[in-house]
Motif scaffolding. Structure first.
Motif, PDB file in Angstrom:
ATOM      1  N   VAL A 134       0.841  -1.200   0.000  1.00 47.17           N
ATOM      2  CA  VAL A 134       0.000   0.000   0.000  1.00 47.17           C
ATOM      3  C   VAL A 134       0.878   1.254   0.000  1.00 47.17           C
ATOM      4  O   VAL A 134       0.608   2.216  -0.732  1.00 47.17           O
ATOM      5  CB  VAL A 134      -0.972  -0.013   1.203  1.00 47.17           C
ATOM      6  CG1 VAL A 134      -1.681   1.320   1.349  1.00 47.17           C
ATOM      7  CG2 VAL A 134      -1.975  -1.147   1.055  1.00 47.17           C
TER       8      VAL A 134
ATOM      9  N   ALA B 105       2.171   1.818  -3.390  1.00 42.58           N
ATOM     10  CA  ALA B 105       1.137   2.362  -4.268  1.00 42.58           C
ATOM     11  C   ALA B 105       0.920   3.842  -4.007  1.00 42.58           C
ATOM     12  O   ALA B 105       0.762   4.631  -4.944  1.00 42.58           O
ATOM     13  CB  ALA B 105      -0.166   1.598  -4.076  1.00 42.58           C
ATOM     14  N   VAL B 106       0.930   4.232  -2.741  1.00 44.74           N
ATOM     15  CA  VAL B 106       0.763   5.647  -2.389  1.00 44.74           C
ATOM     16  C   VAL B 106       1.910   6.462  -2.990  1.00 44.74           C
ATOM     17  O   VAL B 106       1.691   7.519  -3.578  1.00 44.74           O
ATOM     18  CB  VAL B 106       0.696   5.828  -0.852  1.00 44.74           C
ATOM     19  CG1 VAL B 106       0.825   7.287  -0.461  1.00 44.74           C
ATOM     20  CG2 VAL B 106      -0.602   5.241  -0.312  1.00 44.74           C
TER      21      VAL B 106
ATOM     22  N   ILE C 100      -4.542   0.489  -4.982  1.00 48.32           N
ATOM     23  CA  ILE C 100      -4.006   0.153  -3.666  1.00 48.32           C
ATOM     24  C   ILE C 100      -4.294  -1.308  -3.326  1.00 48.32           C
ATOM     25  O   ILE C 100      -3.443  -2.011  -2.791  1.00 48.32           O
ATOM     26  CB  ILE C 100      -4.555   1.122  -2.606  1.00 48.32           C
ATOM     27  CG1 ILE C 100      -3.936   2.496  -2.837  1.00 48.32           C
ATOM     28  CG2 ILE C 100      -4.294   0.627  -1.201  1.00 48.32           C
ATOM     29  CD1 ILE C 100      -4.435   3.583  -1.933  1.00 48.32           C
TER      30      ILE C 100
ATOM     31  N   SER D 290      -2.002  -3.542  -5.268  1.00 52.62           N
ATOM     32  CA  SER D 290      -0.653  -3.433  -4.712  1.00 52.62           C
ATOM     33  C   SER D 290      -0.499  -4.267  -3.445  1.00 52.62           C
ATOM     34  O   SER D 290       0.538  -4.902  -3.238  1.00 52.62           O
ATOM     35  CB  SER D 290      -0.311  -1.974  -4.415  1.00 52.62           C
ATOM     36  OG  SER D 290      -0.254  -1.236  -5.604  1.00 52.62           O
TER      37      SER D 290
END
Length: 181
Positions: A43, A46-47, A57, A60
């Motif tokens: 996560v 992804a961020v 997210i 991911s």
């Protein structure tokens, strides 16, 4: 329980080798803590990546779990089955948990919210994870040499990179741009 989880995360980020020596971190909850670290790592990635490429997210997080399993399988086969020392007696579960713990520095990617810092933070955390994996494997596999631990992790990385590139390249024919002559 949460305090123990934070202790694991901070110990991994500090590259504390005693994390991998203490069996209390590899008990019943260890696999869940390691899995949670991997999901959060995915996560966080992804961020950070959303500054450049829109990334799901959820995908991911699932990809991080799959990657965790792949890393652990290759490290187990290379480190335990192929190049083990005489003192190397470790279960796959312990390797799996250690690989999960070693990815805790990736949680720092949550701080990559400014586009100028995304690439440096991603590179820094990736090298940090790599260092954490080397420390973890040296401790878990009871290796005398850090160079051997590096070799096991690096060889696993090369195989994963080759398979990933091969997979992506095999899908290139399906892209619309491949029809342009």
């Amino acid at each position: 329980m949460f305090a123990q989880f934070l202790n694991i995360v901070f110990s991994s980020i500090k590259l504390d080798k005693s994390l991998y020596r203490d069996n209390k971190f590899f008990g019943e909850a260890g696999i869940y803590f390691a899995g949670l670290i991997m999901i959060l790592d995915g996560v966080a990635g992804a961020v950070a990546a959303n500054s450049f490429v829109k990334t799901s997210i959820g995908v991911s997080g699932l990809t991080a779990i799959f990657t965790w399993l792949i890393w652990a399988v290759f490290i187990y086969v290379i480190g335990v089955k192929l190049f083990s020392d005489k003192e190397t007696k470790v279960t796959f579960k312990k390797i799996l948990i250690a690989v999960g713990y070693a990815h805790a520095p990736g949680l720092l990617r949550f701080f990559a919210v400014t586009p100028d810092f995304v690439v440096p933070i991603i590179f820094l955390t990736q090298f940090w994870i790599f260092a954490s994996l080397i420390i973890a494997m040296k401790q878990i596999l009871n290796l005398k040499s850090s160079f051997k631990a590096f070799g096991i992790v690096f060889l696993s990385f090369l195989i994963i990179a080759f398979l990933s590139i091969s997979f992506v390249m095999s899908r290139m024919d399906a892209l619309p741009i491949s029809n342009i002559s």
